[in-house]
Design a protein around this motif. Sequence first.
Motif, mmCIF file in Angstrom:
data_model
loop_
_atom_site.group_PDB
_atom_site.id
_atom_site.type_symbol
_atom_site.label_atom_id
_atom_site.label_comp_id
_atom_site.label_asym_id
_atom_site.label_seq_id
_atom_site.Cartn_x
_atom_site.Cartn_y
_atom_site.Cartn_z
ATOM 1 N N ASN A 27 0.880 -1.164 0.000
ATOM 2 C CA ASN A 27 0.000 0.000 0.000
ATOM 3 C C ASN A 27 0.922 1.219 0.000
ATOM 4 N N PHE A 28 1.067 1.876 -1.150
ATOM 5 C CA PHE A 28 2.027 2.960 -1.272
ATOM 6 C C PHE A 28 1.643 4.200 -0.469
ATOM 7 N N THR A 29 0.361 4.438 -0.276
ATOM 8 C CA THR A 29 -0.066 5.561 0.562
ATOM 9 C C THR A 29 0.378 5.329 2.001
ATOM 10 N N PHE A 30 0.159 4.116 2.490
ATOM 11 C CA PHE A 30 0.573 3.749 3.849
ATOM 12 C C PHE A 30 2.090 3.876 3.990
ATOM 13 N N LEU A 31 2.826 3.362 3.005
ATOM 14 C CA LEU A 31 4.288 3.434 3.050
ATOM 15 C C LEU A 31 4.763 4.878 3.029
ATOM 16 N N GLY A 32 4.184 5.693 2.169
ATOM 17 C CA GLY A 32 4.566 7.108 2.117
ATOM 18 C C GLY A 32 4.331 7.814 3.439
ATOM 19 N N ASN A 33 3.202 7.522 4.073
ATOM 20 C CA ASN A 33 2.909 8.122 5.383
ATOM 21 C C ASN A 33 3.900 7.654 6.439
ATOM 22 N N ALA A 34 4.243 6.360 6.417
ATOM 23 C CA ALA A 34 5.219 5.829 7.381
ATOM 24 C C ALA A 34 6.583 6.481 7.175
ATOM 25 N N LEU A 35 7.005 6.605 5.928
ATOM 26 C CA LEU A 35 8.291 7.238 5.631
ATOM 27 C C LEU A 35 8.317 8.682 6.099
ATOM 28 N N ASP A 36 7.175 9.355 5.971
ATOM 29 C CA ASP A 36 7.085 10.763 6.362
ATOM 30 C C ASP A 36 7.086 10.937 7.884
ATOM 31 N N ILE A 93 8.553 8.629 10.301
ATOM 32 C CA ILE A 93 9.691 8.119 11.064
ATOM 33 C C ILE A 93 10.761 7.571 10.125
ATOM 34 N N GLY A 94 11.994 7.779 10.513
ATOM 35 C CA GLY A 94 13.103 7.238 9.740
ATOM 36 C C GLY A 94 13.882 8.309 9.007
ATOM 37 N N PRO A 95 14.826 7.894 8.191
ATOM 38 C CA PRO A 95 15.716 8.845 7.528
ATOM 39 C C PRO A 95 15.043 9.743 6.488
ATOM 40 N N ARG A 96 13.844 9.405 6.061
ATOM 41 C CA ARG A 96 13.122 10.222 5.071
ATOM 42 C C ARG A 96 12.009 11.043 5.715
ATOM 43 N N GLN A 97 12.022 11.110 7.014
ATOM 44 C CA GLN A 97 10.976 11.785 7.787
ATOM 45 C C GLN A 97 10.811 13.238 7.334
ATOM 46 N N GLY A 98 9.552 13.627 7.166
ATOM 47 C CA GLY A 98 9.231 15.009 6.857
ATOM 48 C C GLY A 98 9.486 15.439 5.419
ATOM 49 N N ARG A 99 9.844 14.521 4.557
ATOM 50 C CA ARG A 99 10.152 14.879 3.164
ATOM 51 C C ARG A 99 8.940 14.842 2.240
ATOM 52 N N GLY A 100 7.846 14.258 2.699
ATOM 53 C CA GLY A 100 6.638 14.203 1.877
ATOM 54 C C GLY A 100 6.833 13.468 0.563
ATOM 55 N N ILE A 101 7.545 12.370 0.603
ATOM 56 C CA ILE A 101 7.830 11.599 -0.610
ATOM 57 C C ILE A 101 6.547 10.974 -1.153
ATOM 58 N N ARG A 102 6.324 11.139 -2.447
ATOM 59 C CA ARG A 102 5.199 10.466 -3.114
ATOM 60 C C ARG A 102 5.684 9.095 -3.554
ATOM 61 N N VAL A 103 5.186 8.089 -2.912
ATOM 62 C CA VAL A 103 5.620 6.724 -3.194
ATOM 63 C C VAL A 103 4.723 6.118 -4.269
ATOM 64 N N ASP A 104 5.358 5.632 -5.309
ATOM 65 C CA ASP A 104 4.676 4.864 -6.349
ATOM 66 C C ASP A 104 5.597 3.709 -6.722
#
Length: 119
Positions: free
Chosen positions: A41-50, A52-63
Amino acid sequence: TVHDRPSLFAGKSHALLCRKYVKGRDWFDFLWYVGQKVAPNFTFLGNALDQIGPRQGRGIRVDMNWYEKEMRARIIAVDWEKAKSDVQRFLRPADAKTLELWNKKFFLGYLARLVELRG
Protein backbone atom coordinates in the motif's frame (compact mmCIF):
# COMPACT_ATOMS: atom_id res chain seq x y z
CA THR A 1 -7.00 -7.91 11.82
CA VAL A 2 -6.45 -4.14 11.77
CA HIS A 3 -4.46 -3.90 8.52
CA ASP A 4 -4.88 -5.66 5.20
CA ARG A 5 -1.98 -7.46 3.55
CA PRO A 6 -0.94 -4.52 1.34
CA SER A 7 -0.71 -2.30 4.43
CA LEU A 8 1.26 -4.94 6.33
CA PHE A 9 3.63 -5.24 3.35
CA ALA A 10 4.02 -1.46 3.37
CA GLY A 11 5.06 -1.63 7.03
CA LYS A 12 7.54 -4.38 6.21
CA SER A 13 8.84 -2.35 3.28
CA HIS A 14 9.34 0.62 5.60
CA ALA A 15 11.49 -1.59 7.82
CA LEU A 16 13.47 -2.89 4.85
CA LEU A 17 14.12 0.61 3.57
CA CYS A 18 14.82 2.32 6.89
CA ARG A 19 16.37 -0.20 9.26
CA LYS A 20 20.06 0.55 9.88
CA TYR A 21 20.98 -3.12 10.14
CA VAL A 22 20.16 -6.27 8.18
CA LYS A 23 17.33 -8.38 9.53
CA GLY A 24 16.96 -11.56 7.52
CA ARG A 25 13.46 -12.17 8.79
CA ASP A 26 12.31 -8.99 7.02
CA TRP A 27 13.68 -10.31 3.73
CA PHE A 28 12.01 -13.68 4.35
CA ASP A 29 8.72 -11.80 4.73
CA PHE A 30 9.40 -9.81 1.55
CA LEU A 31 9.61 -13.10 -0.35
CA TRP A 32 6.38 -14.29 1.24
CA TYR A 33 4.42 -11.16 0.30
CA VAL A 34 5.65 -11.21 -3.29
CA GLY A 35 4.92 -14.95 -3.48
CA GLN A 36 1.37 -14.21 -2.34
CA LYS A 37 1.09 -11.58 -5.11
CA VAL A 38 0.61 -8.78 -2.61
CA ALA A 39 1.81 -5.29 -3.52
CA PRO A 40 2.52 -2.68 -0.83
CA ASN A 41 0.00 0.00 0.00
CA PHE A 42 2.03 2.96 -1.27
CA THR A 43 -0.07 5.56 0.56
CA PHE A 44 0.57 3.75 3.85
CA LEU A 45 4.29 3.43 3.05
CA GLY A 46 4.57 7.11 2.12
CA ASN A 47 2.91 8.12 5.38
CA ALA A 48 5.22 5.83 7.38
CA LEU A 49 8.29 7.24 5.63
CA ASP A 50 7.09 10.76 6.36
CA GLN A 51 6.54 10.01 10.06
CA ILE A 52 9.69 8.12 11.06
CA GLY A 53 13.10 7.24 9.74
CA PRO A 54 15.72 8.85 7.53
CA ARG A 55 13.12 10.22 5.07
CA GLN A 56 10.98 11.78 7.79
CA GLY A 57 9.23 15.01 6.86
CA ARG A 58 10.15 14.88 3.16
CA GLY A 59 6.64 14.20 1.88
CA ILE A 60 7.83 11.60 -0.61
CA ARG A 61 5.20 10.47 -3.11
CA VAL A 62 5.62 6.72 -3.19
CA ASP A 63 4.68 4.86 -6.35
CA MET A 64 6.00 1.74 -8.03
CA ASN A 65 8.80 3.62 -9.81
CA TRP A 66 10.04 5.13 -6.55
CA TYR A 67 9.66 1.82 -4.72
CA GLU A 68 11.53 -0.16 -7.39
CA LYS A 69 14.43 2.32 -7.42
CA GLU A 70 14.78 2.42 -3.64
CA MET A 71 14.35 -1.32 -3.12
CA ARG A 72 16.84 -2.06 -5.90
CA ALA A 73 19.42 0.11 -4.15
CA ARG A 74 18.67 -1.57 -0.82
CA ILE A 75 18.91 -5.09 -2.26
CA ILE A 76 22.26 -4.26 -3.85
CA ALA A 77 23.58 -2.90 -0.54
CA VAL A 78 22.53 -5.85 1.67
CA ASP A 79 25.15 -8.20 3.10
CA TRP A 80 23.34 -11.40 2.15
CA GLU A 81 25.54 -13.59 4.34
CA LYS A 82 24.39 -11.60 7.39
CA ALA A 83 20.78 -11.80 6.25
CA LYS A 84 21.01 -15.57 5.84
CA SER A 85 22.69 -15.95 9.21
CA ASP A 86 19.99 -13.93 10.94
CA VAL A 87 17.06 -15.92 9.56
CA GLN A 88 18.61 -19.40 9.55
CA ARG A 89 17.93 -20.08 13.24
CA PHE A 90 14.19 -19.63 12.65
CA LEU A 91 13.95 -22.18 9.86
CA ARG A 92 13.61 -25.93 9.98
CA PRO A 93 16.72 -27.67 8.63
CA ALA A 94 14.88 -28.72 5.47
CA ASP A 95 13.77 -25.13 4.83
CA ALA A 96 17.18 -23.66 5.63
CA LYS A 97 18.48 -25.12 2.38
CA THR A 98 16.53 -22.43 0.51
CA LEU A 99 18.93 -19.84 1.93
CA GLU A 100 21.48 -21.03 -0.61
CA LEU A 101 19.43 -19.06 -3.15
CA TRP A 102 19.65 -15.80 -1.23
CA ASN A 103 21.74 -13.25 -3.06
CA LYS A 104 21.37 -9.94 -4.85
CA LYS A 105 20.22 -11.53 -8.13
CA PHE A 106 17.58 -13.67 -6.39
CA PHE A 107 15.99 -10.70 -4.60
CA LEU A 108 16.18 -8.45 -7.65
CA GLY A 109 14.22 -11.18 -9.44
CA TYR A 110 11.52 -11.06 -6.79
CA LEU A 111 11.45 -7.27 -7.04
CA ALA A 112 10.92 -7.63 -10.80
CA ARG A 113 7.99 -9.98 -10.10
CA LEU A 114 6.45 -7.37 -7.86
CA VAL A 115 6.85 -4.66 -10.50
CA GLU A 116 5.15 -6.93 -13.05
CA LEU A 117 2.35 -7.61 -10.58
CA ARG A 118 1.58 -3.91 -10.32
CA GLY A 119 2.30 -3.43 -14.06
